[in-house]
Enzyme design. Structure first.
Site, PDB file in Angstrom:
ATOM      1  N   LEU A 185       0.848  -1.197   0.000  1.00 24.19           N
ATOM      2  CA  LEU A 185       0.000   0.000   0.000  1.00 24.19           C
ATOM      3  C   LEU A 185       0.884   1.248   0.000  1.00 24.19           C
ATOM      4  O   LEU A 185       1.037   1.912   1.025  1.00 24.19           O
ATOM      5  CB  LEU A 185      -0.913  -0.046   1.227  1.00 24.19           C
ATOM      6  CG  LEU A 185      -2.292   0.604   1.080  1.00 24.19           C
ATOM      7  CD1 LEU A 185      -3.167   0.252   2.266  1.00 24.19           C
ATOM      8  CD2 LEU A 185      -2.207   2.106   0.901  1.00 24.19           C
TER       9      LEU A 185
ATOM     10  N   GLU B 148       1.885   4.229  -2.958  1.00 24.28           N
ATOM     11  CA  GLU B 148       1.725   4.647  -4.352  1.00 24.28           C
ATOM     12  C   GLU B 148       3.036   5.070  -4.997  1.00 24.28           C
ATOM     13  O   GLU B 148       3.254   4.833  -6.186  1.00 24.28           O
ATOM     14  CB  GLU B 148       0.691   5.778  -4.458  1.00 24.28           C
ATOM     15  CG  GLU B 148      -0.748   5.333  -4.227  1.00 24.28           C
ATOM     16  CD  GLU B 148      -1.109   5.169  -2.751  1.00 24.28           C
ATOM     17  OE1 GLU B 148      -0.280   5.535  -1.893  1.00 24.28           O
ATOM     18  OE2 GLU B 148      -2.211   4.664  -2.453  1.00 24.28           O
TER      19      GLU B 148
ATOM     20  N   GLN C 162      -5.734   3.802  -6.762  1.00 21.67           N
ATOM     21  CA  GLN C 162      -7.086   3.401  -6.379  1.00 21.67           C
ATOM     22  C   GLN C 162      -8.102   4.532  -6.530  1.00 21.67           C
ATOM     23  O   GLN C 162      -9.205   4.321  -7.028  1.00 21.67           O
ATOM     24  CB  GLN C 162      -7.056   2.884  -4.949  1.00 21.67           C
ATOM     25  CG  GLN C 162      -8.197   1.985  -4.611  1.00 21.67           C
ATOM     26  CD  GLN C 162      -7.860   1.093  -3.421  1.00 21.67           C
ATOM     27  OE1 GLN C 162      -7.697   1.572  -2.296  1.00 21.67           O
ATOM     28  NE2 GLN C 162      -7.733  -0.201  -3.655  1.00 21.67           N
TER      29      GLN C 162
ATOM     30  N   GLY D  72      -7.383  11.051  -5.390  1.00 17.70           N
ATOM     31  CA  GLY D  72      -6.717  11.763  -4.301  1.00 17.70           C
ATOM     32  C   GLY D  72      -5.537  11.010  -3.724  1.00 17.70           C
ATOM     33  O   GLY D  72      -4.760  11.564  -2.937  1.00 17.70           O
ATOM     34  N   PHE D  73      -5.347   9.762  -4.156  1.00 18.39           N
ATOM     35  CA  PHE D  73      -4.226   8.968  -3.644  1.00 18.39           C
ATOM     36  C   PHE D  73      -3.043   8.963  -4.602  1.00 18.39           C
ATOM     37  O   PHE D  73      -2.075   8.230  -4.395  1.00 18.39           O
ATOM     38  CB  PHE D  73      -4.668   7.519  -3.386  1.00 18.39           C
ATOM     39  CG  PHE D  73      -5.820   7.380  -2.438  1.00 18.39           C
ATOM     40  CD1 PHE D  73      -6.079   8.364  -1.489  1.00 18.39           C
ATOM     41  CD2 PHE D  73      -6.665   6.286  -2.488  1.00 18.39           C
ATOM     42  CE1 PHE D  73      -7.148   8.248  -0.606  1.00 18.39           C
ATOM     43  CE2 PHE D  73      -7.739   6.157  -1.611  1.00 18.39           C
ATOM     44  CZ  PHE D  73      -7.986   7.145  -0.666  1.00 18.39           C
TER      45      PHE D  73
ATOM     46  N   HIS E 241     -11.749  11.145  -2.799  1.00 21.73           N
ATOM     47  CA  HIS E 241     -12.266  10.097  -3.688  1.00 21.73           C
ATOM     48  C   HIS E 241     -13.014  10.660  -4.899  1.00 21.73           C
ATOM     49  O   HIS E 241     -13.660   9.902  -5.605  1.00 21.73           O
ATOM     50  CB  HIS E 241     -13.216   9.161  -2.926  1.00 21.73           C
ATOM     51  CG  HIS E 241     -12.534   8.277  -1.930  1.00 21.73           C
ATOM     52  ND1 HIS E 241     -11.937   8.764  -0.793  1.00 21.73           N
ATOM     53  CD2 HIS E 241     -12.342   6.930  -1.895  1.00 21.73           C
ATOM     54  CE1 HIS E 241     -11.427   7.758  -0.092  1.00 21.73           C
ATOM     55  NE2 HIS E 241     -11.657   6.630  -0.752  1.00 21.73           N
TER      56      HIS E 241
END
Lengths: 343, 388
Positions: free
Chosen positions: A75, A77, A99, A102-103, A146
């Site tokens: 996990l 990025e 995913q 915003g990530f 998201h």
């Protein structure tokens, strides 16, 4: 190095024919076809294996291609993109799934300082055919981080291509073209449209020349509506409403934000004299500002009104309770068209 | 032996050659001594030569910067044993991901001396083709390349290369004590261990991240970071070329056999400034510098070779001659680097045509030709042609 033309000459390995698919499933089929065609294509991301990704876009792919080609990553990025850079240097074609929009920021450094610049840094010796898939945009009632639309941040970085499909057919073909492209491609998937259905020709020719080209999706004479990704549907609905008022809107699906097919937009606006740009991203320093500047430069004497933009505000993406007031709606686009006609 | 970490904690450290150049035969180091024993006198003289040439390269580059011929230079003085010793353990098909101070590694890897300074000259962002010597160009964003190394190693795994200590393929990445604080280096160790990727993390702890001592980066001895992530980890005396060689060879062979990543902390000292723009007098004492000057890695190897009657004045003179030639060639070569025509800025931004770059290039060329177009857009249209 194999050229893109060589890579794309073969036909799709997916079952042929035309099927009705959701946009998400169309990406899935596109990934499958690309992986069948070229065993150097691999997928990397969080929860993309047995789960098939949080949106199920990679559903069934690990079962078909194995854990070495569909990799459930840690996990992290930056690690996803950073290791993809190394894999690409070794001859692989990694497709990374971030995913949610915003990530992507933990990977922002790897994308902008490494992925984007390596080709130039090595004077062309290194090619990095890396695709970064990012479900983006709002409208799904999600929590913070998201629902964002960060495409302008990447379009502002030389060395990256930034594209976004709006239909299942484009999702299917463009993901394969992005994978075949020797440059890094940021592939923004309109998550609010993942469940929208459309006809997909699974035998559609995969060619590099269409990845960057805008498309006139509805012909018209009085105003040009320019949109991409999730906003194309909004623009088309606006055009329907305008038609009832007796106004004829031309709708252009930009499809790529970098490079930007200005020629198609300019050709249209020179004819219609009015231009309204629609996107979910904040208008301040957004893609619409670039379009407005270029249209103004090239269509100055043809313009009946200033180029107007409809999009997000200069606020953090709002809470889900307010997102439908924030997102560009048909009413807000109609309001902009009215203002354009009032000039 | 043990070394300290800024505190008084004693840290086990592999040493095979003491500062006086005497071979050390501590218990429990036989495996490493055996590895070092495979180095012939000719190998050791070669190491000595590469270390001396690296130091001369350093001095020449520093002078060129002082003369205004380089924008910047990051010296490797003091780290020659860590760099040359580790690079000697590499085989041609192994792949190197350096930071930006690994001039000794590049020396062994055979990268042209002038090419090594293109970056610092301001004529290139890189300077060489990474695939020609299996060595990536320098990476300036601290630690970013550690992930590239792990990804490359994951590719090696997928290629199905032989899992063999000699015929396998390993990847090595070099970084410093400051970089151990970066997220990317830590993520790289996560990805490497989870995937059991064939990569060696080679930390040169030179005790300074520009002005910040290692105590500003960690409370844990840094070699233990590797352990915590789940890989064999070792601290070696970074100024002892034998220990560095033996430890790196062990780790590389482990990787080539498919037994996963390793972590080596080479404890050394940055004898010079961080870069030519730095002023170490503001943050460290000359006393400390003097202590480490007495541990000079080149003197140490020379003492060993002298003691074993494997280094004579003729060879030393021959190496000096080579160093002088390196200097002459470097000075002329660097001064000739001009970066090419300004329009080359538009080259290699993308591997395939990009409409924005194409139209801006076309406009720039017309402008430079004294013919600025009245209609910039017309040029853009022409430049875009079929491929937008």
């Amino acid at each position: 190095m194999t050229t893109m033309a060589e890579r794309t000459r073969t036909t799709s390995g997916a079952p042929g024919g035309t099927r009705t698919l959701t946009l998400g499933k169309a990406v899935n089929e596109g990934l499958r076809a690309a992986m069948r065609r070229d065993d150097k294509v691999m997928l990397m991301g969080e929860d993309i294996g047995p789960l098939g990704g949080v949106f199920r876009v990679t559903d069934g792919l690990q079962a078909e291609f194995g854990e070495q080609r569909v990799v459930d990553t840690p996990l992290a990025e930056s690690g996803i993109v950073g290791t993809a850079v190394g894999l690409a240097m070794r001859g692989y074609r990694p497709v990374c799934e971030i995913q949610f929009d915003g990530f992507v920021f933990p990977a922002f450094n790897q994308i902008t300082t490494q992925l984007a610049k390596m080709h130039n840094r090595t004077r062309g010796a290194v090619e990095l055919p890396v695709v970064i898939r990012i479900p983006y945009g709002g409208g799904i009632g999600a929590v913070e981080h998201h629902s964002e639309s960060p495409e302008a941040l990447f379009a502002h970085t030389a060395g990256l291509r930034v594209v976004s499909p709006s239909t299942p057919q484009d999702a299917y073909t463009m993901i394969q073209e992005a994978i075949a492209c020797p440059d890094p491609v940021l592939f923004f998937e309109p998550k609010g449209r993942y469940w929208a259905k459309g006809e997909v020709d699974l035998d559609a020719e995969i060619g590099s020349s269409t990845l960057d080209a805008a498309r006139v999706v509805r012909a018209g004479t009085d105003v040009t509506l320019v949109a991409y990704g999730p906003s194309v549907e909004t623009a088309l609905k606006t055009a329907d409403a305008l038609a009832q008022e007796g106004r004829s809107a031309e709708v252009i699906d930009l499809r790529a934000v970098s490079p930007m097919d200005t020629a198609t937009v300019v050709t249209s606006v020179r004819r219609t004299g009015r231009c309204v740009v629609v996107h979910e991203a904040p208008v301040f320093f957004g893609a619409g500002a670039e379009i407005a500047a270029r249209v103004t430069e090239e269509c100055f004497y043809a313009l009946e009104a200033p180029v107007l933009r409809v999009g997000g505000f200069h606020t953090p993406y709002p809470v889900a309770k307010h997102e439908h007031d924030y997102l560009p709606s048909v009413d807000r686009v109609l309001d902009a068209v009215d203002r354009a006609f009032a000039h | 032996m043990t070394t300290t970490n800024g505190s008084n904690e004693a840290i086990p450290t592999l040493q095979l050659l003491d500062p006086e150049g005497r071979r050390v035969t501590t218990r429990g180091t036989k495996g490493y001594r055996d590895r070092a024993a495979t180095l012939t006198a000719e190998d050791l003289r070669g190491m000595y030569r590469d270390m001396v040439l690296t130091r001369r390269f350093d001095d020449e580059a520093t002078s060129l910067q002082r003369q205004g011929e380089l924008a910047l230079y990051a010296p490797s003085r003091g780290q020659e044993a860590a760099q040359v010793g580790s690079a000697y353990a590499l085989r041609p098909r192994d792949f190197v991901f350096p930071s930006y101070r690994e001039h000794g590694v590049l020396q062994v890897r055979g990268i042209d001396t002038v090419d090594r300074l293109r970056f610092f000259r301001g004529s290139d962002h890189g300077g060489w083709n990474p695939y020609e010597h299996n060595a990536q160009v320098y990476t300036v964003v601290i630690g970013a390349h550690a992930l590239h190394a792990v990804g490359y190693a994951m590719g090696v795994q997928r290629d199905g290369t032989p899992l063999d200590a000699h015929d396998g393929t390993a990847v090595i990445t070099y970084f410093g004590d400051g970089a151990t604080s970066q997220g990317d280096v830590n993520e790289a160790m996560v990805y490497a261990t989870v995937n059991q990727a064939p990569v060696v993390f080679f930390l040169q702890n030179n005790q300074w991240a520009i002005s910040e001592p290692t105590t500003r980066q960690t409370r844990t001895p840094l070699y233990r970071r590797g352990e915590a992530f789940g890989m064999p980890s070792l601290r070696v005396d970074g100024n002892d070329v034998l220990a560095v060689y033996a430890a790196t060879q062990e780790a590389l062979e482990r990787a080539r056999r498919g037994e996963g990543p390793s972590f080596i902390e080479a404890f050394t000292y940055r004898m010079g400034a961080h870069t030519t723009s730095d002023d170490p007098t503001r943050y460290r004492t000359t006393d400390q510098e003097e202590v480490w000057r007495r541990r000079d890695p080149i003197d140490r190897l020379a003492a060993l070779l002298r003691a074993e009657k494997e280094l004579d004045d003729d060879y030393v003179a021959e190496v000096q001659q080579s160093a002088d030639e390196l200097g002459v060639r470097l000075r002329a070569g660097v001064r000739a680097l001009d970066g090419g025509a300004p329009v080359s800025t538009f080259d290699d931004v993308y591997a395939t045509p990009h409409g924005v770059v194409a139209s801006e290039r076309a406009w720039y060329e017309a402008y430079e030709a004294g013919d600025p177009p009245a209609d910039q857009y017309a040029i853009a249209e022409t430049a875009q042609g079929g491929a937008r």
